[in-house]
Design a protein around this motif. Sequence first.
Motif, PDB file in Angstrom:
ATOM      1  N   SER A 158      47.897   8.968 -31.734  1.00 37.45           N
ATOM      2  CA  SER A 158      47.245   9.526 -30.542  1.00 37.45           C
ATOM      3  C   SER A 158      46.109   8.649 -30.068  1.00 37.45           C
ATOM      4  O   SER A 158      45.760   8.646 -28.888  1.00 37.45           O
ATOM      5  CB  SER A 158      46.698  10.922 -30.835  1.00 37.45           C
ATOM      6  OG  SER A 158      47.741  11.823 -31.075  1.00 37.45           O
ATOM      7  N   SER A 198      49.433  15.556 -27.370  1.00 39.08           N
ATOM      8  CA  SER A 198      48.555  14.474 -26.939  1.00 39.08           C
ATOM      9  C   SER A 198      49.192  13.100 -27.108  1.00 39.08           C
ATOM     10  O   SER A 198      49.096  12.247 -26.220  1.00 39.08           O
ATOM     11  CB  SER A 198      47.230  14.528 -27.711  1.00 39.08           C
ATOM     12  OG  SER A 198      46.369  13.487 -27.295  1.00 39.08           O
ATOM     13  N   THR A 199      49.859  12.887 -28.246  1.00 35.30           N
ATOM     14  CA  THR A 199      50.475  11.587 -28.524  1.00 35.30           C
ATOM     15  C   THR A 199      51.481  11.206 -27.456  1.00 35.30           C
ATOM     16  O   THR A 199      51.598  10.027 -27.076  1.00 35.30           O
ATOM     17  CB  THR A 199      51.175  11.616 -29.893  1.00 35.30           C
ATOM     18  OG1 THR A 199      50.219  11.999 -30.885  1.00 35.30           O
ATOM     19  CG2 THR A 199      51.758  10.265 -30.255  1.00 35.30           C
ATOM     20  N   ASN A 253      47.077   5.386 -26.192  1.00 29.87           N
ATOM     21  CA  ASN A 253      48.100   5.848 -27.140  1.00 29.87           C
ATOM     22  C   ASN A 253      49.457   5.208 -26.829  1.00 29.87           C
ATOM     23  O   ASN A 253      50.502   5.811 -27.070  1.00 29.87           O
ATOM     24  CB  ASN A 253      48.213   7.376 -27.096  1.00 29.87           C
ATOM     25  CG  ASN A 253      48.619   7.894 -25.728  1.00 29.87           C
ATOM     26  OD1 ASN A 253      48.536   7.177 -24.738  1.00 29.87           O
ATOM     27  ND2 ASN A 253      49.059   9.139 -25.682  1.00 29.87           N
ATOM     28  N   SER A 305      47.594  18.362 -31.116  1.00 32.08           N
ATOM     29  CA  SER A 305      48.170  17.360 -32.008  1.00 32.08           C
ATOM     30  C   SER A 305      49.658  17.190 -31.746  1.00 32.08           C
ATOM     31  O   SER A 305      50.237  16.159 -32.074  1.00 32.08           O
ATOM     32  CB  SER A 305      47.923  17.727 -33.476  1.00 32.08           C
ATOM     33  OG  SER A 305      48.548  18.944 -33.816  1.00 32.08           O
TER      34      SER A 305
END
Length: 539
Positions: A150, A131-132, A141, A128
């Motif tokens: 994300s 990834s974004t 994204n 978390s």
Amino acid sequence: MLIRIKSAIFSEETIEFHEGLNVVLGDNNGSNSIGKSTLLMILDFIFGGNTYITYNSDVKTNLGHHNFGITFKFNNKEYHFVRGTERPEIVYRSNKDYEKLQEISINDYTKELKFRYGLESDQLTFRSAVSTFSRVWGKENYNVKKPLHSFPQEKFIQTVTNLIKLFNKYDGIELHEKELKKLEEQKKVLNSAGKHKLIPKITKKEFTKNEKEIESLLKEIERLGKNVYSPSGDIKEIVSDEMINLRKEKKKLIDEREYYISRLNRTTRTIKRTTNAEFESLLEFFPNVNLEKLQNIESFHQGITSILSEELENAKKELVNTIDDLDKEMNKIIKKQEQLLKPDEELNVFIDNLIEMSSKLKNLQSENQYYTKMSGIKDNISTKKGELEELKEKIVKEINKVINTKLKAINDLIHEDKRTAPELNLTYSKYEYEFFDNTGTGKAYTNLLIFDLSLLFLTKLPFIMHDSFLFKNIEKEAVEQIIKLYNSMSKQVFIAIDIIDMYNKTTQNILLEKKVIQLSKDRLLTILDWRDSGKEKFE
């Protein structure tokens, strides 16, 4: 940091990485389907992502299942792992030659990465966090208006929560939420107990009525307590908790005894019933009736009756024994009462009256205690919700301010003409990323990169990843400044970029110096070229 990946599918079997900027370099023709984006997606896979398995399925289709040897370096110590496409939910600890030693779950693997990279928030997962900001074609994204998402369907409140965790500001919120959850659970338990009549449940009106009746009973009990039967005026001498409990138990036994006596009477009446079938009298009205058949049926009924009578007699004995046991229990209680206080007939009436009032008082007080407890919990819930909202508002305002300050600073570095910086408008449940003056595609993508750089500077975010398509619409001078900024970072920045001869010599030199691999239409990422097969292609 990541220092090496190795795979049998790579044309250059091993790819080495370094601190700061790491460049996947394409050619000056802007050739597509050579592996630039695929390598970034593999890096996302190396860092615990799964999009490579689904989006880049053509690699597996053409090359079969394959593994990646991975080496990280933290505090001058190397850590080796293997992750593959056949069982992506499993990672293996390995030696430096990538021989598998120990199987661990992908969850444990990313937990270890989180620890090694020093991400502080206990509530934040590694994926978390990263990834974004791994913006690779295929991950979806890269919505310029939603830099915290994300994936497109992610809820706004979750994206803001992740941001707060990334800034390590979530502990206070979590503490308040746990306290609030505990209060909500207490409220739920009391409501459930009241609903099932396990505890008394009353309204505000009934509470007020009870208060008046409690006051009246207390005065009456106090008056009776000063009776000649209690010279000291202490009502507890006459009406103890034990006396009240004995009286309640006695009443319960009396009710139970009456129930079993009622059953005994019904059973006795049933046993006395007999069936006298005078079938002969039927002949007077129905001369053709089969009397022999009716008598056979009656014999069967009598047999059944005999069996039932035996069962009823046994039931009667059990009921008599139960009643005798209840009588014995009541006698024990009566003796205990006599031991506590040996009343004469007049005193007995006095005590019963006093016990009745004391019992009623306890019931009313119990009802009001429930109401007071529930009201207190509701008040505490309301207070805690208010405190939680204030805390959330304070935290998001602080984060919003520091991000916007950094956005302006980086924007001014990139745009020498001091263009208006983008702004983040953050609340706990939503956010907006606003652009001003220039709303073109190039400026929008520039603002997306500015956002990522800001968070790389401000948080423990370990790296960012930017694919080549992000640079293609950004004006040349802005890209040159962004590359310069990338190169100033000690944290790792992974980018894919091509057609670098359009940039100034300083930028070209940086990109060439920091490249980890150079790809072209004649120098692909993988050992096999399937560009002309009509199957899905890779960048």
